[in-house]
Design a protein around this motif. Structure first.
Motif, PDB file in Angstrom:
ATOM      1  N   LEU A  18       0.804  -1.220   0.000  1.00  0.00           N
ATOM      2  CA  LEU A  18       0.000   0.000   0.000  1.00  0.00           C
ATOM      3  C   LEU A  18       0.836   1.269   0.000  1.00  0.00           C
ATOM      4  O   LEU A  18       0.456   2.276  -0.618  1.00  0.00           O
ATOM      5  N   ALA A  19       1.968   1.264   0.696  1.00  0.00           N
ATOM      6  CA  ALA A  19       2.784   2.469   0.833  1.00  0.00           C
ATOM      7  C   ALA A  19       3.906   2.540  -0.193  1.00  0.00           C
ATOM      8  O   ALA A  19       4.819   3.363  -0.061  1.00  0.00           O
ATOM      9  N   ASP A  20       3.848   1.713  -1.210  1.00  0.00           N
ATOM     10  CA  ASP A  20       4.839   1.755  -2.289  1.00  0.00           C
ATOM     11  C   ASP A  20       4.278   2.617  -3.423  1.00  0.00           C
ATOM     12  O   ASP A  20       3.432   2.164  -4.199  1.00  0.00           O
ATOM     13  N   PHE A  21       4.756   3.844  -3.528  1.00  0.00           N
ATOM     14  CA  PHE A  21       4.241   4.784  -4.520  1.00  0.00           C
ATOM     15  C   PHE A  21       5.225   5.023  -5.674  1.00  0.00           C
ATOM     16  O   PHE A  21       5.010   5.895  -6.500  1.00  0.00           O
ATOM     17  N   GLY A  22       6.284   4.235  -5.713  1.00  0.00           N
ATOM     18  CA  GLY A  22       7.290   4.412  -6.755  1.00  0.00           C
ATOM     19  C   GLY A  22       6.800   3.929  -8.119  1.00  0.00           C
ATOM     20  O   GLY A  22       5.883   3.121  -8.219  1.00  0.00           O
ATOM     21  N   GLU A  23       7.421   4.465  -9.162  1.00  0.00           N
ATOM     22  CA  GLU A  23       7.154   4.024 -10.518  1.00  0.00           C
ATOM     23  C   GLU A  23       8.247   3.042 -10.935  1.00  0.00           C
ATOM     24  O   GLU A  23       9.349   3.070 -10.387  1.00  0.00           O
ATOM     25  N   PRO A  24       7.947   2.159 -11.890  1.00  0.00           N
ATOM     26  CA  PRO A  24       8.947   1.172 -12.292  1.00  0.00           C
ATOM     27  C   PRO A  24      10.236   1.837 -12.772  1.00  0.00           C
ATOM     28  O   PRO A  24      10.214   2.791 -13.556  1.00  0.00           O
ATOM     29  N   GLY A  25      11.381   1.329 -12.268  1.00  0.00           N
ATOM     30  CA  GLY A  25      12.674   1.804 -12.743  1.00  0.00           C
ATOM     31  C   GLY A  25      13.191   0.883 -13.846  1.00  0.00           C
ATOM     32  O   GLY A  25      12.552  -0.121 -14.186  1.00  0.00           O
ATOM     33  N   LYS A  26      14.330   1.235 -14.405  1.00  0.00           N
ATOM     34  CA  LYS A  26      14.882   0.448 -15.497  1.00  0.00           C
ATOM     35  C   LYS A  26      15.365  -0.901 -14.969  1.00  0.00           C
ATOM     36  O   LYS A  26      16.213  -0.967 -14.090  1.00  0.00           O
ATOM     37  N   LEU A  27      14.771  -1.970 -15.487  1.00  0.00           N
ATOM     38  CA  LEU A  27      15.054  -3.328 -15.031  1.00  0.00           C
ATOM     39  C   LEU A  27      15.889  -4.077 -16.061  1.00  0.00           C
ATOM     40  O   LEU A  27      15.982  -3.683 -17.226  1.00  0.00           O
ATOM     41  N   ASN A  28      16.470  -5.194 -15.615  1.00  0.00           N
ATOM     42  CA  ASN A  28      17.152  -6.100 -16.539  1.00  0.00           C
ATOM     43  C   ASN A  28      16.106  -6.674 -17.487  1.00  0.00           C
ATOM     44  O   ASN A  28      15.202  -7.405 -17.065  1.00  0.00           O
ATOM     45  N   LEU A  29      16.203  -6.340 -18.757  1.00  0.00           N
ATOM     46  CA  LEU A  29      15.171  -6.701 -19.725  1.00  0.00           C
ATOM     47  C   LEU A  29      15.042  -8.209 -19.885  1.00  0.00           C
ATOM     48  O   LEU A  29      13.921  -8.748 -19.915  1.00  0.00           O
ATOM     49  N   VAL A  30      16.160  -8.902 -19.999  1.00  0.00           N
ATOM     50  CA  VAL A  30      16.122 -10.352 -20.222  1.00  0.00           C
ATOM     51  C   VAL A  30      15.466 -11.056 -19.035  1.00  0.00           C
ATOM     52  O   VAL A  30      14.589 -11.907 -19.201  1.00  0.00           O
ATOM     53  N   GLU A  31      15.875 -10.697 -17.820  1.00  0.00           N
ATOM     54  CA  GLU A  31      15.312 -11.331 -16.624  1.00  0.00           C
ATOM     55  C   GLU A  31      13.813 -11.080 -16.532  1.00  0.00           C
ATOM     56  O   GLU A  31      13.030 -11.990 -16.211  1.00  0.00           O
ATOM     57  N   PHE A  32      13.393  -9.843 -16.789  1.00  0.00           N
ATOM     58  CA  PHE A  32      11.968  -9.512 -16.685  1.00  0.00           C
ATOM     59  C   PHE A  32      11.154 -10.273 -17.721  1.00  0.00           C
ATOM     60  O   PHE A  32      10.097 -10.839 -17.404  1.00  0.00           O
TER      61      PHE A  32
END
Length: 268
Positions: free
Chosen positions: A162-176
């Motif tokens: 509920l208290a996580d208001f962050g937006e997605p950051g740049k992730l490892n594309l292959v892993e995701f």
């Protein structure tokens, strides 16, 4: 199958019901609370699957892909109340109430077993579906506060969602992509969840996989389907939604085009 929604709060509060298996991939921009009144809800995430029966309530985190499959059970149609928790109201709540000590944000769905507080909460929400005018903002804020207080009291991990208001950051594309390819999302959604523009996503994807995203996704989904048919003895109607296809006819066509035989050829 149907969804009955509040007239002036579109997509905020709804009753979902259906007398046959249905569902599909969902990613919500807001946290969503679902109370199963009858039937069964199957929630498929990349790392686990939950089966929720009558009386169970689930908290679905924002920006986390999941496949929601809804089933009748014991001759009773599926029925559930769905409540979205507007991020602006949740943020306003946490400005006045400190969350529990910070831990990594929880990507998983939280399951709340049958509880009288949650039952009373959703029973109090049902009459609002009959309103023809807008629910007053002050009353809406009070109901959201009640929801948050109940969830936090039942499970301290609620704050992680509920208290996580962050937006997605740049992730490892292959892993995701290897973890989430079975979710039938638009490419724009994949790009957003990996912290990229659509143009950058396509460029990085081609560099990583030497294939276009659509071609790679189709091949991965069909390979998974082939395994489930041949090794797990599933039927096409049981798996096509879970491997990323919108309907059985499209799945059967793509499968035969890929392997040269229909999925039913593997059913024994």
């Amino acid at each position: 199958m149907n969804d009955k929604q509040m007239n002036r709060h579109a997509d905020l509060l709804a009753v979902c019901y259906g007398d046959q298996r249905y569902g599909g991939e969902k990613t919500f921009e807001e946290n969503v609370l679902v109370s199963v009144l009858a039937g069964e809800l199957k929630v498929v995430q990349a790392a686990r699957t939950l089966h929720c029966g009558a009386g169970d309530t689930v908290l679905l985190p924002r920006n986390q892909p999941a496949i929601l499959l809804k089933y009748p059970k014991d001759g009773t149609a599926y029925r559930a109340v769905v409540l979205k928790l507007p991020t602006t109201l949740v943020q306003a709540y946490y400005q006045q109430h400190s969350p529990a000590p910070t831990r990594p944000a929880a990507a998983n769905v939280l399951l709340f077993p049958k509880n009288p507080l949650l039952q009373s909460l959703f029973a109090s929400l049902l009459p609002y579906l009959e309103l023809e005018h807008r629910l007053p903002d002050k009353l809406l804020g009070m109901k959201i506060t009640e929801v948050l207080e109940i969830l936090r009291g039942l499970d301290k991990q609620s704050d992680e969602v509920l208290a996580d208001f962050g937006e997605p950051g740049k992730l490892n594309l292959v892993e995701f992509m290897e973890a989430n390819y079975m979710f039938n999302m638009p490419l724009a959604r994949f790009s957003y969840l990996t912290g990229r523009s659509l143009t950058t996503f396509k460029r990085d994807f081609k560099k990583a996989f030497q294939l276009s995203p659509q071609r790679w996704l189709t091949q991965k989904r069909l390979t998974l389907a082939h395994y489930q048919l041949a090794e797990q003895r599933k039927k096409p109607v049981e798996l096509y939604l879970e491997v990323g296809f919108e309907n059985l006819a499209h799945f059967s066509y793509a499968f035969k085009k890929q392997f040269g035989y229909s999925p039913t050829a593997l059913v024994r």
